[in-house]
Enzyme design. Sequence first.
Site, PDB file in Angstrom:
ATOM      1  N   THR A  17       0.921  -1.247   0.085  1.00  0.00           N
ATOM      2  CA  THR A  17      -0.112  -0.036  -0.075  1.00  0.00           C
ATOM      3  C   THR A  17       0.964   1.237   0.000  1.00  0.00           C
ATOM      4  O   THR A  17       0.466   2.388  -0.578  1.00  0.00           O
ATOM      5  CB  THR A  17      -0.867   0.065   1.283  1.00  0.00           C
ATOM      6  OG1 THR A  17      -1.544  -1.283   1.252  1.00  0.00           O
ATOM      7  CG2 THR A  17      -1.759   1.176   1.531  1.00  0.00           C
ATOM      8  N   ASP A  61       1.731  -7.129  -4.103  1.00  0.00           N
ATOM      9  CA  ASP A  61       1.121  -7.105  -2.886  1.00  0.00           C
ATOM     10  C   ASP A  61       1.829  -8.142  -2.193  1.00  0.00           C
ATOM     11  O   ASP A  61       2.153  -9.136  -2.601  1.00  0.00           O
ATOM     12  CB  ASP A  61      -0.584  -7.690  -3.123  1.00  0.00           C
ATOM     13  CG  ASP A  61      -0.939  -7.828  -1.772  1.00  0.00           C
ATOM     14  OD1 ASP A  61      -2.120  -6.614  -1.727  1.00  0.00           O
ATOM     15  OD2 ASP A  61      -0.849  -8.487  -0.881  1.00  0.00           O
ATOM     16  N   SER A  63       1.261 -10.390  -0.301  1.00  0.00           N
ATOM     17  CA  SER A  63       0.535 -11.950  -0.106  1.00  0.00           C
ATOM     18  C   SER A  63       1.356 -12.698  -1.391  1.00  0.00           C
ATOM     19  O   SER A  63       1.439 -13.977  -1.054  1.00  0.00           O
ATOM     20  CB  SER A  63      -0.977 -11.988  -0.449  1.00  0.00           C
ATOM     21  OG  SER A  63      -1.642 -11.148   0.437  1.00  0.00           O
ATOM     22  N   THR A 169       4.735  -8.828  14.818  1.00  0.00           N
ATOM     23  CA  THR A 169       3.552  -9.657  14.568  1.00  0.00           C
ATOM     24  C   THR A 169       2.455  -8.539  14.109  1.00  0.00           C
ATOM     25  O   THR A 169       2.375  -7.559  14.702  1.00  0.00           O
ATOM     26  CB  THR A 169       3.200 -10.662  15.442  1.00  0.00           C
ATOM     27  OG1 THR A 169       2.187 -11.464  14.880  1.00  0.00           O
ATOM     28  CG2 THR A 169       2.696 -10.102  16.631  1.00  0.00           C
ATOM     29  N   THR A 280       3.200 -21.805  20.604  1.00  0.00           N
ATOM     30  CA  THR A 280       1.924 -21.203  21.211  1.00  0.00           C
ATOM     31  C   THR A 280       0.993 -20.258  20.467  1.00  0.00           C
ATOM     32  O   THR A 280       1.506 -19.450  19.667  1.00  0.00           O
ATOM     33  CB  THR A 280       2.028 -20.518  22.753  1.00  0.00           C
ATOM     34  OG1 THR A 280       0.760 -20.066  23.231  1.00  0.00           O
ATOM     35  CG2 THR A 280       3.050 -19.202  22.604  1.00  0.00           C
ATOM     36  N   CYS A 282      -1.044 -18.292  21.660  1.00  0.00           N
ATOM     37  CA  CYS A 282      -1.414 -16.985  22.286  1.00  0.00           C
ATOM     38  C   CYS A 282      -0.471 -16.021  21.775  1.00  0.00           C
ATOM     39  O   CYS A 282       0.503 -16.238  21.287  1.00  0.00           O
ATOM     40  CB  CYS A 282      -0.906 -17.377  23.974  1.00  0.00           C
ATOM     41  SG  CYS A 282      -1.990 -18.327  24.721  1.00  0.00           S
TER      42      CYS A 282
HETATM   43  N1  ASP Z   1      -2.256  -6.018   1.106  1.00  0.00           N
HETATM   44  C1  ASP Z   1      -1.507  -5.269   1.574  1.00  0.00           C
HETATM   45  C2  ASP Z   1       0.161  -5.872   1.163  1.00  0.00           C
HETATM   46  O1  ASP Z   1       0.327  -6.391   2.271  1.00  0.00           O
HETATM   47  C3  ASP Z   1      -1.594  -4.412   2.335  1.00  0.00           C
HETATM   48  C4  ASP Z   1      -0.561  -3.409   2.891  1.00  0.00           C
HETATM   49  O2  ASP Z   1       0.467  -3.058   2.289  1.00  0.00           O
HETATM   50  O3  ASP Z   1      -0.601  -2.889   4.095  1.00  0.00           O
HETATM   51  O4  ASP Z   1       0.783  -5.630   0.374  1.00  0.00           O
END
Ligand code: ASP
Length: 344
Positions: A17, A61, A63, A169, A280, A282
């Site tokens: 982003t 992105d 992901s 995290t 964990t 948690c």
């Molecule tokens: N979906 C985006 C990414 O991780 C979200 C971001 O950049 O914050 O590439």
Amino acid sequence: MKESRETSILIIYTGGTIGMVHDPVTGSLIPIDFKHITDHVPELGKLGFNLQSVTFDPVRDSSNIDPDMWVKMAEIIEENYDRYDGFVVLHGTDTMAYSASALSFMLENLRKPVILTGSQLPIGLLRTDGRENLITAIEIAAATDNGLAIVPEVCIYFDNELTRGNRTTKFSAEHFDAFNSPNYPALAEVGLHLKYNYNLIRYTDPEKNLVVHRSFDTNVAILKLFPGIGRNLVQAVTGTKDLKGLIIETFGSGNAPTYRWFLEEIKSFIARGGIIFNVTQCHGGSVEMGLYETSREMLAAGVVSGRDITSEASVTKLMHLLGTCRSRDEVIKCLGRSLAGEIT
Ligand code: ASP
């Protein structure tokens, strides 16, 4: 080679982003051309640093960031290591903690800052958090004391906090304060001043040169336990073809059901040469195997304790060790000790 004594920072834009602006014609969000970053963040010109950038092609992105992309990031850092004082990696927030963890294991004997940052709102928007994140990440990457980097670690800088990458995290998909480091304090706090917690920062031996580890073995899985989990699911996971390492996300301080079948499946996977890492589910705290009966039998079966490691660091560490170590015993030994400050 560096021509002047000007502080030089390399910005590596992988995607996410932060690097988005509105296309003046279509109005949709498109990636920025970092060669013209000062048009969007004119304050950068006032820092007085030599800022250069490399952009992934295509930008991703987060992901879609995978181990090949981690290798690409590490290689860009390696190729430019002598020319720059520090590195800022712009990355999507979703998997930033995975990339930061992976880089921390790949870049052994790191003596320069590698600061990952991103934003929740694109840099081209008025209310963006990206501008402050970028400017301060650059300042941290450039910070020295007696000519040496103050934070020679892979870190995440986000919303006024600098945390160790492999301790961090993502916990919020909504707030600017999107990351935290549940089991290790911040390396720096940012308010009116940049306050570094020197005693928490990891300094490696200045005599040792950077070593870049490039191998990852992705034959790993994460199995999150839940009440009612069935044998068929556990069997399907442990029976996955070529699976070498399994992270079990357990309850509380590392506990799992004591059903006979569950222990049988665990023992059988280990007997076939598999490695099980107990982490964990948690958000904070540590695995303490043997504390309760529900983890004692796993300990006896040869399950390795992940102690207070994050899920992101556990999976990248396991892939890194399976890709790098010469034997199963070596993987098990290294899993239990801190390689880059990822466990206490
Ligand atoms: N979906 C985006 C990414 O991780 C979200 C971001 O950049 O914050 O590439």
